[in-house]
Design a protein around this motif. Structure first.
Motif: not given
Length: 213
Positions: A121-126, A128-136, A165-166, A178-184
């Motif tokens: 939720l936070e990434k979408v609201q900011l 941002e386009q992707e989930l990254e390894p650092k997010d986990f 989770y991915s 599950t690789h690039q993890k672009t938020l949709t």
């Protein structure tokens, strides 16, 4: 009349109170969940559902041990869905049916719920386009500081949870792969959206849609 497996509120206060890593062995399970939902709608009890699935090998699993594990997970998830949501899961569009499966996981796994709220939720609201390894990594590090139980988990467990989770997010349509993890962030079809609003579950709507509904 359908007898639900346990009484449970569908509101956000029904989220499991403890942190568990059980999703490492109990992932999305959409296929299995639909089977259990269909049998529940048909009026079968948990005991009858267990027997039928084992006798007819409806989960197509190799061993009784694996079937028992999947049954425990799916019965727990079905138990928090009311009759309306069970019907949507079984008979609704694929898109909405898969969102019901996601909701069932969120409602039975506090840690995953918090990941959706605090990371997705936070990434979408900011914007941002992707989930990254650092997010986990950041998420699990923060939880380890809050919970001795999470702090005790091995690195392997955290990596496995990240992967699961991915996969769940991808299967439910919240990321593109599950690789690039672009938020949709998905939309919620009217029938389910109205039902969730009727239940007062605005927090869940906001979480899974990235605050867009």
């Amino acid at each position: 009349m359908i007898t639900l497996l346990v009484k449970a509120e569908i509101g956000s206060d029904a989220v499991e109170a403890q942190y568990y890593a059980n999703l490492t062995g109990e992932p999305y399970l959409y296929f299995e969940l639909k089977h259990v939902a269909k049998l529940t709608l048909a009026g079968l009890s948990p005991v009858e559902i267990r027997a039928k699935i084992k006798d007819e090998n409806l989960f197509q699993s190799a061993t009784n041990k694996s079937i028992n594990k999947l049954l425990s997970a799916t019965l727990k998830r079905v138990a928090i869905l009311d009759e309306v949501m069970l019907n949507i899961l079984v008979n609704g569009s694929l898109h909405t049916s898969k969102l019901i499966a996601l909701i069932a996981i969120m409602k039975t796994n506090r840690l995953f719920w918090e990941f959706i709220e605090e990371v997705y939720l936070e990434k979408v609201q900011l914007g941002e386009q992707e989930l990254e390894p650092k997010d986990f990594r950041i998420f699990f590090n923060n939880k380890a500081e809050q919970s001795p139980k999470v702090a005790s988990w091995q690195e392997y467990t955290l990596k496995k949870l990240s992967a699961v989770y991915s996969r769940i997010l991808f299967e439910a349509g919240l990321i593109n792969n599950t690789h690039q993890k672009t938020l949709t962030p998905p939309t919620i079809e009217e029938e389910l959206l109205n039902h969730l609003r009727k239940l007062g579950d605005h927090r869940l709507i906001r979480a899974i849609t990235g605050g867009r509904m």
